[in-house]
Structures are given as C-alpha cells and as structure tokens.
Design an enzyme around this catalytic site. Structure first.
Site, mmCIF file in Angstrom:
data_model
loop_
_atom_site.group_PDB
_atom_site.id
_atom_site.type_symbol
_atom_site.label_atom_id
_atom_site.label_comp_id
_atom_site.label_asym_id
_atom_site.label_seq_id
_atom_site.Cartn_x
_atom_site.Cartn_y
_atom_site.Cartn_z
ATOM 1 N N SER A 131 -27.478 24.067 -15.083
ATOM 2 C CA SER A 131 -28.841 23.457 -14.717
ATOM 3 C C SER A 131 -28.835 22.162 -15.087
ATOM 4 O O SER A 131 -29.578 21.345 -14.409
ATOM 5 C CB SER A 131 -29.820 24.308 -15.747
ATOM 6 O OG SER A 131 -29.576 24.339 -16.967
ATOM 7 N N ASP A 169 -7.101 1.486 8.096
ATOM 8 C CA ASP A 169 -5.618 1.529 8.032
ATOM 9 C C ASP A 169 -4.986 2.065 9.241
ATOM 10 O O ASP A 169 -4.613 1.168 9.693
ATOM 11 C CB ASP A 169 -5.475 2.607 6.789
ATOM 12 C CG ASP A 169 -3.937 2.872 6.387
ATOM 13 O OD1 ASP A 169 -3.177 2.605 6.923
ATOM 14 O OD2 ASP A 169 -3.786 3.447 5.240
ATOM 15 N N HIS A 218 -14.529 8.200 -10.675
ATOM 16 C CA HIS A 218 -16.031 8.602 -9.905
ATOM 17 C C HIS A 218 -16.237 10.396 -10.206
ATOM 18 O O HIS A 218 -15.136 11.076 -9.872
ATOM 19 C CB HIS A 218 -15.714 8.310 -8.380
ATOM 20 C CG HIS A 218 -17.239 8.073 -7.579
ATOM 21 N ND1 HIS A 218 -18.238 9.252 -7.571
ATOM 22 C CD2 HIS A 218 -17.744 7.070 -7.057
ATOM 23 C CE1 HIS A 218 -18.882 8.624 -6.872
ATOM 24 N NE2 HIS A 218 -18.694 7.407 -6.487
ATOM 25 N N GLY A 237 -3.687 15.340 -4.055
ATOM 26 C CA GLY A 237 -3.426 13.872 -3.931
ATOM 27 C C GLY A 237 -4.366 13.200 -2.805
ATOM 28 O O GLY A 237 -4.882 12.132 -2.878
ATOM 29 N N GLU A 247 -8.171 -4.719 -9.871
ATOM 30 C CA GLU A 247 -7.999 -4.778 -11.290
ATOM 31 C C GLU A 247 -8.192 -6.277 -11.843
ATOM 32 O O GLU A 247 -8.754 -6.666 -12.867
ATOM 33 C CB GLU A 247 -6.607 -4.322 -11.919
ATOM 34 C CG GLU A 247 -6.715 -2.747 -11.731
ATOM 35 C CD GLU A 247 -5.507 -2.013 -11.855
ATOM 36 O OE1 GLU A 247 -5.470 -0.745 -11.986
ATOM 37 O OE2 GLU A 247 -4.474 -2.600 -12.140
ATOM 38 N N GLU A 294 0.897 -1.283 0.204
ATOM 39 C CA GLU A 294 -0.045 -0.030 -0.159
ATOM 40 C C GLU A 294 0.877 1.315 0.092
ATOM 41 O O GLU A 294 0.521 2.594 -0.766
ATOM 42 C CB GLU A 294 -0.879 -0.071 1.279
ATOM 43 C CG GLU A 294 -1.961 1.059 1.270
ATOM 44 C CD GLU A 294 -1.554 2.218 1.950
ATOM 45 O OE1 GLU A 294 -2.335 3.171 2.188
ATOM 46 O OE2 GLU A 294 -0.368 2.412 2.531
ATOM 47 N N GLU A 295 2.103 1.077 0.751
ATOM 48 C CA GLU A 295 2.912 2.306 1.036
ATOM 49 C C GLU A 295 3.364 3.087 -0.132
ATOM 50 O O GLU A 295 3.569 4.136 -0.471
ATOM 51 C CB GLU A 295 3.805 2.168 2.169
ATOM 52 C CG GLU A 295 3.095 2.043 3.584
ATOM 53 C CD GLU A 295 2.503 3.141 3.885
ATOM 54 O OE1 GLU A 295 2.359 4.198 3.366
ATOM 55 O OE2 GLU A 295 1.996 3.058 5.140
ATOM 56 N N HIS A 340 5.085 7.762 9.606
ATOM 57 C CA HIS A 340 6.011 6.941 8.789
ATOM 58 C C HIS A 340 7.529 6.791 9.457
ATOM 59 O O HIS A 340 8.367 7.052 8.771
ATOM 60 C CB HIS A 340 5.937 7.614 7.291
ATOM 61 C CG HIS A 340 4.820 7.214 6.505
ATOM 62 N ND1 HIS A 340 4.589 7.680 5.217
ATOM 63 C CD2 HIS A 340 3.731 6.501 6.776
ATOM 64 C CE1 HIS A 340 3.437 6.969 4.846
ATOM 65 N NE2 HIS A 340 2.912 6.254 5.865
#
Ligand SMILES: *[C@@H]1O[C@H](CO)[C@@H](O)[C@H](O)[C@H]1NC(C)=O
Ligand SMILES: *[C@@H]1O[C@H](CO)[C@@H](O)[C@H](O)[C@H]1NC(C)=O
Ligand SMILES: *[C@@H]1O[C@H](CO)[C@@H](O)[C@H](O)[C@H]1NC(C)=O
Ligand SMILES: *[C@@H]1O[C@H](CO)[C@@H](O)[C@H](O)[C@H]1NC(C)=O
Ligand SMILES: *[C@@H]1O[C@H](CO)[C@@H](O)[C@H](O)[C@H]1NC(C)=O
Ligand SMILES: *[C@@H]1O[C@H](CO)[C@@H](O)[C@H](O)[C@H]1NC(C)=O
Ligand SMILES: *[C@@H]1O[C@H](CO)[C@@H](O)[C@H](O)[C@H]1NC(C)=O
Ligand SMILES: *[C@@H]1O[C@H](CO)[C@@H](O)[C@H](O)[C@H]1NC(C)=O
Ligand SMILES: *[C@@H]1O[C@H](CO)[C@@H](O)[C@H](O)[C@H]1NC(C)=O
Ligand SMILES: *[C@@H]1O[C@H](CO)[C@@H](O)[C@H](O)[C@H]1NC(C)=O
Ligand SMILES: *[C@@H]1O[C@H](CO)[C@@H](O)[C@H](O)[C@H]1NC(C)=O
Ligand SMILES: *[C@@H]1O[C@H](CO)[C@@H](O)[C@H](O)[C@H]1NC(C)=O
Length: 707
Positions: free
Chosen positions: A596, A441, A656, A666, A424, A412-413, A524
């Site tokens: 509109s 997390d 989205h 970010g 995916e 993840e990092e 971190h």
C-alpha cells in the site's frame, strides 16, 4: 550495442518479470504482416526544422559509414578514428575535444577447440568466419578474431553439457534432472540473457569453460532450411557467422571492472580480482561449428523435448540433449592478453543560452570487427550528419536554449566503458544540469523504427515521429505504430544510456531494425559490414537518413522549446501499470506483501504531476520567464528522486528503483526491481524493505515537482 532484439526473443517468454518486454517482441514478429495503412497527417515544419531536415543527405551518411567501416576500431585500438570524429564535428561548428580514460582491457592471443569422441576420432573446427570475395573487409589483414571480451585465459579438457540459454532457471532444471555440471564444460545457446550472465551462471555451478553458439532459431523464417540463400548471396545467416561480445557480468555493474563508481585515470586505484569478471574461459562459435558438438550429445542425458524449458530446443538438426556423453570430451583453450590502455571519447559542445540545462546525445564508436556498419557505426554516421545539420543552423546565428553535448564513446562493447567513466567523472555537473540523454547505438539494422525511453519522453518522442517522412513516403509515426502497436520499450541495459539512467537522468534509445521478413542482421559478426548494409540492411542509406532527421528534430525540440516538453502524467500512468504487473507476483506469495505504501506514493506522484502539468501550461500561456525556469528545473531534477544511494541489493551501481536490467537477464528490464527480484528470490522481508524504499523515492520525486 549489446541489446539485440532477435526473432527468437519474440517467441520466448523467458520469465515472469520480463513478460512485458517479451510480449512486445511477439508483436514485432507479426508487425509487418498487418498491412495497416497510414492515417496520421504529416506535421508541418518550422523554418529551422526545415533547415535541419533538408541538410541531411543519404549520400554523405554513406560516406561517413564507409569511413567508419574500413578500419579496425576495437576499444582502445583506434585513436585516429576518435580524432577524425571530433574534427568532423569541429568543422561543423561544435567545440570538440578528446577525453581519454585509462581502462583494463584484454585482447585475444590464441584459442583452440577440439572434440574427441569416445572412439578416439577428433573434430577440430576452424573457429573463424568465412572470407568473402564480395565483402572486402571480411578479408582485411587486421580482421579481428572471434572471441569474448574479458574472457578468462585457460585450457580445459572435460565432458560437456548443453545448458540451453544458460539462465539460472536452465541450470536449476539441469540440477533437477540430475545432470552433472561440476567440472564439465557448458555449451550454451545465444539469446535470452546477456552472454556474460551465461558464463556467470555456469561458473557458479562449478563448470570450467563455456562455448556459446548462435542458433538459427534466432532467424525466424529467414533460414537456409526454408530455402533462403545465405549472405552474401541472400538474406539468410551466413553459416560461419559468429557473435563476438563481452562476458563482463553486466547486471552487477558496467564500466571499467577495476574502477567501480569512479573514473579510470592513469593513477586511479584499482580493484584486484573484480567480481564482474569470469574466472573460466569462454569462446563464441558459429552454428555450423555447433552442430557436430551438439550432435555428439544426441541420445545422452535428457532429450531436448523432455527438458520442458521454453527456448531449449533450437532449429538445428540435433536433439538438444543435455549430455554428457561418457568419454566424449572437449578441449577448450583460450588465451588473452591483459592490458591497461587508453580509450578515447570524442566530445562536442554547443553551449546554450540557458547555462544550467543540458541535453547529451551519444553513440559508441568501437566495434568488435572491422565493419560495424549497423553496430555502432550507423549511429556514428547519423551523428556526424546531425552535427552538420546543426552546424547549418549555427551558421545562421541560431543558438539553442540548452547546452548540447555530442558524445562518441569508446569501449562500449567491453562494458559501456567510455560512457560510464565519463558519467562518473562529470556526475556533479550532470546532476546539476542534465535534462535528458539521447542514445543512438544501432541506428539502422533494418527498416522498422523502435524506441525505448523513460516515461516523461514518450509523448515528445512519438510527436516528433509525426514530422518525419519514412520509407515509401510514409509518415514515421504510422510505420512505428504498425511495427510496435504503439509500444515503447522500458530501458534495461546493453547500451550507453545505462549510467545516465542510474544516476537519475531520463533517457531514450533510438534504433531501426529488421522485421520478420527482412534480411538477417549478423550481430557482432564480420558480416555486419558496409557491403551487407549497402546490399541488404539499408541499400541507398535512406533509413539512416530518416533516423538522422528524427534524432535531429528531437534534439532540436528538446533544446529549443521554452518549456521542456516532458509528459510527467505519463510517468504516473506507467508506474501504475508496473504496479499492476507487480500485483500478480505479489498475490502468489505468502504472506501477501503489503504494497500500500507504494500504491499511495504513486497516487501522490500522479496528483503532483497533474499540478505541474497545469503549471507548465500556465507558464507557456503567460510566457512568464520565471515560471518557465521554475517548471523547467522541476522537470530537469525530478528523476534524481528515483535513485537510491545504496542501490539495489548487491549491485550498488544500479540505483534507479523504477526499472533496472534484470539480475539474470542483463539486457531485459525489470520494473520495481528491488521488490520484484526479492519476491522472485522468496525474500519477503527484503521485498518489504524495497516497498518502503521505492515508495520513499517516488515521494522524493513528487516533492521536486510539487507546487
Ligand atoms: C582507424 O580507422 C580508420 C578508418 O576506418 C582506418 O583508416 C585506420 O586504419 C584505423 N586505424 C587503425 C590503427 O586501425
Ligand atoms: C597460446 O598463448 C599462450 C599464452 O601466451 C601460450 O602459452 C601458448 O603456447 C599459445 N599456444 C599456441 C598454440 O600458440
Ligand atoms: C567415431 O564416432 C563418431 C561419432 O559417433 C563418428 O562420426 C566417427 O565416424 C567415428 N569414428 C570412427 C573412426 O569410428
Ligand atoms: C588442450 O589443447 C591444447 C592445445 O592443443 C593443449 O596444449 C593442451 O595440452 C590440451 N589440454 C589438455 C588438458 O589436454
Ligand atoms: C515433460 O513434459 C511432458 C508433458 O508434460 C511429460 O510427459 C514429461 O514427463 C516431462 N519430462 C520430464 C523429463 O519431466
Ligand atoms: C538430420 O540429421 C539426421 C541424423 O544425423 C540425418 O540423417 C538427416 O539427413 C539430417 N536432416 C537434414 C535435413 O539435414
Ligand atoms: C566554442 O567556444 C568558443 C570560445 O571558447 C565560443 O566563443 C563559441 O561560442 C563556442 N561555440 C559553441 C558552438 O558553443
Ligand atoms: C560552456 O558551458 C560550460 C559549462 O557551463 C562552461 O564551462 C564553458 O565555459 C562554456 N563555454 C563557453 C564558450 O561559453
Ligand atoms: C540516396 O537515395 C537516392 C534516392 O533513394 C538514391 O537514388 C541514391 O542512390 C542514394 N545514394 C546512395 C549513396 O546510396
Ligand atoms: C516541439 O514539438 C512540439 C510537439 O510536436 C511542438 O508543439 C513544438 O512546437 C515543438 N517545438 C519547437 C521549438 O519546434
Ligand atoms: C491481487 O489481489 C488483490 C487483493 O486480493 C486483488 O484485488 C487483485 O485483483 C489481485 N491482482 C492480481 C493481478 O491478481
Ligand atoms: C533477505 O535479504 C536480506 C538482505 O539481503 C538478507 O540479510 C537475508 O538473509 C535474506 N533472507 C533470506 C530468507 O534469504
């Protein structure tokens, strides 16, 4: 995790389109000062909920935490920790396995930094964090150096410039002030935008290297300057602490940089020179190391208080002048080793009685450091305990209606690798069955609960808080209300929900963090350790326990309730409020953009949401299984409508159209991103195109729920 809510962000409104978030942080600042007392009665638990809550123990959570925080587990470096996780879940009755991906990573080899003054004398900082006798893992032989994941390799030598937080507006200001940037090295403050975007912005201005430092401005009042002792003796920041982290250009796309949009297998085709990787070297440093470097710029260029940018001047004893200082140079060398290596996701499954509805719950396991007691392993420990609690229910013959997938993501990092590649790979099945994704997390870095979620989950997420007893025997709901004034964040990016949201799967991110008077969380850094957690962050591991109880009750409710407990009218209400935010921006443009179509689409969605809400009530009261399935499938599917095939301009991954991470932030979200960002860029025709696309997407979602 990447999304770090700091005290500094509370004070900074970094741009118009993130104002909602910034305001919310401001409230967080003062939250612990209101002294408001409880008013909400604790809701009773049913027998199954009682089993869940009672089987969660702070003692076993502290054992899981100890395990996760006493061995290096950088992405791709610790297969046995993935296996250990799957084994624990397996013992608790989950069908568990390891899914691996083959990804591009780079690891640190060596680095150096020296500052040469015009008179020839040299300052050469150590660049590593202090080894503390009280905190054993800071001295482990396999401790991980300070570095930036995905940094470029290189050696540069040049004059340098202070660039504030390194947002595009900071660089624009420097250009306006006539500060030379081309060929110079940047020194930037942490905070504000995701660190990779600081490097991206510097690179785009022709700069050749970047140094990013932590400023004590992040720490509010809890500083040594204010008389607090530093860790390990007190709650303030240890002066040597360094924030490691990835410099991937997250807002373009996350995941393995070499396989955009498809899973990374050993034989997958690879993109050469991915656009999301920097070409210039960068390193992170501590505030102690930053002071002499910044001080060398004092008196050169424009003084910090004349730059007139919010957040430019921090709390260190320097003038935050832009520089450059003629003849004063930095030599920055950073060498990384490139590799393609396996990463390991642990996946646990409990199949539901209804085959085509699934709830996924995930946490990443990899950390930049041997510890990682808060980020991410407070979440990892909480999920092991959750697996145990559900194991207890399973052993009594209980079965959920909906499938439950438990995920422990690797990588993840570096850039949400494990979750993005998994999404995916399994996207066809997820598109058919996924109801929600629940992310944990940094489960615990302080005592105050905080959530971000897509709007359909707001009601159930807050209702469940009323079932949990928090610290000092207070109801979690009241504690959360005191902290956030009832505000639920909008999801931007910075953690593993990102790939789910942008494939049209609604998500919630659950955490607990420090308030204004709590100990500093060393994000971190080696000091995010078991010792810090058990002495400062959560002594007794009870915040971990309460969070585990909350997540378990939420998962239980989402998987057991006959009717999926979504609140669709709230989606309409939230879109209307994003629309009102948009209007103030729209009104400042010429010609004024016609929105509109968007306004009408939101109204049509609201009408359909009210109807489907009534249909849900009818399904519940008549207990009609066909009607329940019909409504549940509408709930499961409607959010897919908000994603557009082409994605946002120049960032196809982000699909989205209601919210996305800001292109230049970010972490922090932008609402109606296609329209908002085109307006900020002054491109009215593009904004108009996205008014039409966004309205169309809302109508697709509306068509899914229409009765
Ligand atoms: C993996 O993590 C475990 C638990 O923290 C630790 O005991 C082990 O030494 C680590 N393995 C490697 C290869 O670092
Ligand atoms: C750092 O690593 C690079 C690349 O492996 C190597 O060329 C260089 O000699 C190393 N420098 C030091 C000071 O070890
Ligand atoms: C060189 O300049 C630096 C910064 O002004 C100063 O701290 C240092 O003492 C000077 N060194 C010598 C040898 O004059
Ligand atoms: C910068 O420092 C490195 C390591 O000390 C050295 O190898 C390199 O030659 C220096 N670069 C320049 C351009 O002076
Ligand atoms: C910064 O703002 C102050 C007050 O508005 C103004 O006097 C000053 O000229 C500004 N500085 C620069 C460099 O524009
Ligand atoms: C701040 O820096 C100035 C100039 O370097 C120095 O004289 C002063 O003592 C410093 N103040 C503190 C509180 O460290
Ligand atoms: C695990 O898989 C086995 C057979 O593959 C199945 O019988 C069992 O019900 C599964 N357990 C869960 C919790 O889904
Ligand atoms: C669980 O569900 C998955 C997906 O529907 C299916 O592939 C698998 O065979 C099921 N496992 C069991 C044990 O029923
Ligand atoms: C668990 O919580 C209890 C009650 O607060 C406390 O006495 C105990 O020390 C905690 N256990 C651990 C392992 O921290
Ligand atoms: C889920 O939560 C709602 C709201 O608190 C509650 O009415 C419902 O009974 C819960 N469902 C289950 C299965 O516990
Ligand atoms: C924007 O302009 C419209 C039309 O002039 C007006 O009704 C609306 O109140 C304005 N909204 C904001 C937020 O300024
Ligand atoms: C507006 O955006 C479109 C699509 O990206 C682009 O083709 C066009 O050149 C842009 N127009 C301006 C004025 O920037």
């Amino acid at each position: 995790m990447w999304f770090h809510i700091s005290r500094a962000q509370a004070l900074i409104i970094f741009s118009l389109f993130t104002w909602t978030k910034a305001c919310m942080h401001e409230r967080r600042m003062h939250s612990s000062l209101t002294g408001k007392r409880d008013t909400t009665p604790l809701q009773p638990l049913n027998p199954e909920e009682t089993i869940l809550v009672d089987s969660i123990s702070n003692t076993s959570i502290s054992e899981w935490s100890y395990y996760y925080t006493h061995g290096a587990h950088l992405a791709g470096k610790n297969q046995s920790m993935a296996e250990w996780t799957a084994e624990r879940w397996g013992e608790n009755g989950w069908n568990s396995s390891i899914v691996s991906y083959y990804v591009y990573l780079n690891y640190p080899v060596n680095k150096s930094l020296s500052l040469t003054y015009s008179n020839g004398s040299v300052y050469r900082p150590l660049l590593e964090e202090a080894v503390l006798s009280q905190d054993e893992t800071t001295g482990y032989p396999d401790a991980i150096p300070t570095f930036h994941g995905y940094s470029a390799s290189g050696s540069v030598d040049a004059e340098f410039v202070y660039v504030g937080r390194g947002q595009q507006v900071d660089f624009d200001r420097l250009v306006q002030l006539g500060v030379p940037l081309e060929g110079k090295i940047a020194i930037a403050q942490y905070g504000g935008p995701f660190r990779g975007l600081k490097v991206k912005n510097a690179q785009e201005k022709g700069m050749i290297g970047v140094i990013i430092f932590t400023d004590t401005a992040e720490d509010g009042d809890i500083t040594e300057a204010n008389g607090y002792a530093a860790y390990p003796d007190g709650p303030a920041r240890n002066p040597s602490s360094v924030q490691r982290g990835s410099v991937e250009f997250l807002s373009t796309y996350p995941g393995d940089p070499t396989t955009p949009g498809y899973p990374s297998k050993e034989d997958s085709p690879r993109v050469e020179n991915p656009e999301v990787l920097p070409h210039i070297p960068s390193i992170p440093i501590s505030y102690a190391n930053a002071i002499p470097i910044l001080a060398a710029l004092d008196g050169y260029g424009t003084a910090g208080n004349e730059v007139n940018r919010t957040g430019w001047v921090g709390k260190l004893n320097v003038s935050y002048s832009t520089g450059p200082a003629p003849g004063t140079t930095i030599n920055l060398s950073n060498f990384m080793e490139d590799t393609y290596a396996p990463i390991w996701d642990a996946i646990g499954v409990i199949n539901g009685t209804v085959g085509d509805e699934t709830i996924v719950i995930g946490n990443h396991r990899d950390a930049w450091i041997v510890g990682g007691a808060a980020d991410p392993n407070s979440g990892s420990a909480i999920l092991v305990e959750l697996s145990k609690a559900f194991g207890k229910l399973l052993s009594q013959g209980w079965k959920p209606k909906r499938n439950i997938i438990l995920a422990s993501w690797d990588g993840e990092e570096y850039g949400l690798l494990g979750s993005t590649e998994w999404v995916e790979e399994y996207i066809p099945w997820l598109t058919d069955t996924a109801v929600s994704y629940i992310n944990v997390d940094v489960g615990t870095s302080g005592p105050w609960p905080y959530i971000e979620a897509t709007p359909e989950l707001h009601s159930i997420a807050t209702d469940i808080m009323k079932k949990v007893l928090w610290k000092d025997a207070r109801n979690m709901y009241d504690v959360w209300l005191e902290y956030t004034q009832g505000s639920i964040g909008v999801l931007g990016s910075g953690s593993d929900y990102t790939s789910f949201v942008h494939r049209g799967i609604g998500s919630i991110d659950i955490s607990s963090g420090p308030g204004a008077t709590d100990p500093i969380y060393h994000y971190h850094s080696n000091f995010d350790s078991y010792h810090w957690m058990s002495t400062f962050g959560d002594p007794g591991f009870n915040i971990h326990k309460f969070t585990a109880q909350y997540v378990s009750l939420l998962v239980y409710n989402l998987t057991s309730q006959d009717a999926i407990p979504f609140d669709l009218p709230n989606y309409g209400i939230q879109m209307e409020s994003y629309y009102n935010d948009l209007l103030s921006l729209v009104n400042s443009t010429t010609p004024i953009l016609d929105t509109s179509a968007l306004q009408n689409a939101i109204q049509d969605f609201k009408t359909a949401a009210a109807e489907v809400e009534a249909q849900k009530e009818q399904a519940i009261s008549t207990n009609d299984p066909e009607l329940l399935t019909l409504v549940n499938h509408k709930f499961r599917d409607f959010q897919r409508g908000f994603v557009s095939q082409g994605g946002l301009p120049n960032r196809e991954f982000y699909r989205h159209l209601i919210f996305a991470p800001g292109l230049d932030t970010g972490y922090a979200p932008t609402t109606f991103p296609g329209i908002t960002e085109a307006l900020i860029a002054g491109n009215i025709s593009l904004a108009d195109e996205f008014v039409q696309k966004t309205a169309k997407a809302i109508l697709v979602a509306r068509d899914t729920i229409k009765t």
